[in-house]
Enzyme design. Structure first.
Site, PDB file in Angstrom:
ATOM      1  N   GLY A  25      34.571 -11.618 -17.136  1.00  0.00           N
ATOM      2  CA  GLY A  25      34.468 -12.275 -15.787  1.00  0.00           C
ATOM      3  C   GLY A  25      34.236 -13.736 -15.559  1.00  0.00           C
ATOM      4  O   GLY A  25      33.468 -14.055 -16.239  1.00  0.00           O
ATOM      5  N   GLY A  26      35.031 -14.217 -14.727  1.00  0.00           N
ATOM      6  CA  GLY A  26      34.783 -15.690 -14.525  1.00  0.00           C
ATOM      7  C   GLY A  26      34.847 -16.520 -15.704  1.00  0.00           C
ATOM      8  O   GLY A  26      36.203 -16.332 -16.266  1.00  0.00           O
ATOM      9  N   ASP A  27      33.931 -17.237 -16.055  1.00  0.00           N
ATOM     10  CA  ASP A  27      33.963 -18.046 -17.312  1.00  0.00           C
ATOM     11  C   ASP A  27      33.192 -17.423 -18.639  1.00  0.00           C
ATOM     12  O   ASP A  27      32.687 -18.162 -19.336  1.00  0.00           O
ATOM     13  CB  ASP A  27      33.673 -19.486 -17.041  1.00  0.00           C
ATOM     14  CG  ASP A  27      32.179 -19.461 -16.619  1.00  0.00           C
ATOM     15  OD1 ASP A  27      31.689 -18.567 -16.132  1.00  0.00           O
ATOM     16  OD2 ASP A  27      31.775 -20.648 -16.662  1.00  0.00           O
ATOM     17  N   GLU A  28      33.002 -15.906 -18.219  1.00  0.00           N
ATOM     18  CA  GLU A  28      32.399 -15.281 -19.488  1.00  0.00           C
ATOM     19  C   GLU A  28      33.321 -14.566 -20.334  1.00  0.00           C
ATOM     20  O   GLU A  28      34.381 -13.738 -19.741  1.00  0.00           O
ATOM     21  CB  GLU A  28      31.596 -14.561 -18.648  1.00  0.00           C
ATOM     22  CG  GLU A  28      30.287 -15.002 -17.870  1.00  0.00           C
ATOM     23  CD  GLU A  28      29.410 -13.976 -17.366  1.00  0.00           C
ATOM     24  OE1 GLU A  28      28.252 -14.476 -17.000  1.00  0.00           O
ATOM     25  OE2 GLU A  28      29.789 -13.113 -16.963  1.00  0.00           O
TER      26      GLU A  28
END
Length: 302
Positions: free
Chosen positions: A214-217
């Protein structure tokens, strides 16, 4: 009162017209698998005439080699028990193309109730199965990066933990990404995420799963829980993400913090992810402890 007038073709003619016009693959075979009847759709499918099909064992005509034994067993069981079950398998066209066919089978009985033949209604479901596979893949894929998504990750995690053979996680969080995204826009941010995903996927082994959490993970699921190998992989991830990225005004640079966690007996997917997440935040808080830690540029977001 006069006799009722017949309207339209006789029932026998209606049946023949229906069988001839149907695009389903219809055949009747005897207890030895020899074809007694085939309709035009099956003749077109196999590239053979009615006369060429008559008397041939159906598994010698259109059944793929690896399903021949299953077909022979299905005929034997149907004749012995008087019961035939729906099946699905691969058939070969006359041109050698493999097609997926769903079958509804019916045992035919003589006046004494003894099974003497098996009727098969086959439906080509190849395109349907391909669409289903594509929909399943889309449901398991992150559309931006092409990596596995969170749902696919949890499915793989459950399987890995339940197998008892062990697994491990690398939890990766980009450093400096928020600044890039805020200053240069979401289009550039998306490009950075896509390129980061490509680099991580290139580092993973054939049995590893790289997912966007999710996101930048990002998460890398490894079936091999060897800590030395995991640390080396973490260092390679750090080095790969640190390499300059193309940007609208010149090269961009982001970093990544990596947390490593190894599965334990009784762990749930949430347990393992939580430990890897905490390890990642420990690496982010103490960057000197992470080998190959990149310098962050253009701010310290993310």
């Amino acid at each position: 009162m006069g006799a009722q007038r017949q309207v339209g073709p006789l029932p026998d003619q209606l049946l023949r017209d229906f069988v001839d016009a149907s695009d389903t693959l219809l055949c009747i075979v005897d207890g030895r698998g020899r074809i007694l009847f085939s309709n035009p759709a099956l003749q077109r499918f196999t590239g053979r005439t009615e006369k060429e099909l008559a008397g041939e064992r159906f598994w010698d005509v259109y059944v793929v080699p690896e399903h021949v034994a299953l077909s022979q067993d299905a005929i034997a069981r149907a004749m012995a028990t008087g019961t035939a079950h729906p099946q699905e398998g691969d058939w070969l066209t006359g041109a050698g193309e493999r097609r997926r066919v769903a079958m509804r089978n019916t045992v035919l009985r003589d006046e004494a109730g003894r099974p003497y033949a098996l009727g098969c209604v086959g439906l080509d479901v190849t395109d349907d199965r391909r669409r289903e596979a594509q929909l399943h893949l889309r449901a398991q894929t992150d559309l931006l990066t092409g990596l596995a998504n969170r749902g696919a990750l949890f499915d793989a995690l459950r399987a890995g933990l339940d197998s008892g053979s062990g697994c491990a996680l690398l939890f990766c969080d980009l450093d400096g990404f928020k600044t890039v995204n805020d200053e240069l826009g979401h289009a550039v941010g998306d490009a950075v995420l896509a390129e980061t995903a490509r680099r991580m996927a290139g580092l993973a082994g054939p049995e590893d799963l790289v997912a966007r959490f999710g996101g930048d993970e990002f998460v890398i699921l490894c079936p091999d829980p060897d800590r030395t190998d995991l640390r080396r992989l973490a260092d390679r991830v750090v080095a790969a993400v640190r390499a300059p990225l193309p940007g609208p005004h010149g090269p961009l640079s982001v970093g990544v913090s990596v947390g490593v966690a190894v599965g334990r007996a009784g762990d749930t997917p949430d347990d393992l992810i939580s430990r890897a997440d905490r390890a990642m935040y420990g690496a982010k808080s103490h960057p000197h402890r992470q080998a190959g830690r990149p310098r962050r540029t253009r701010g310290a977001g993310g």
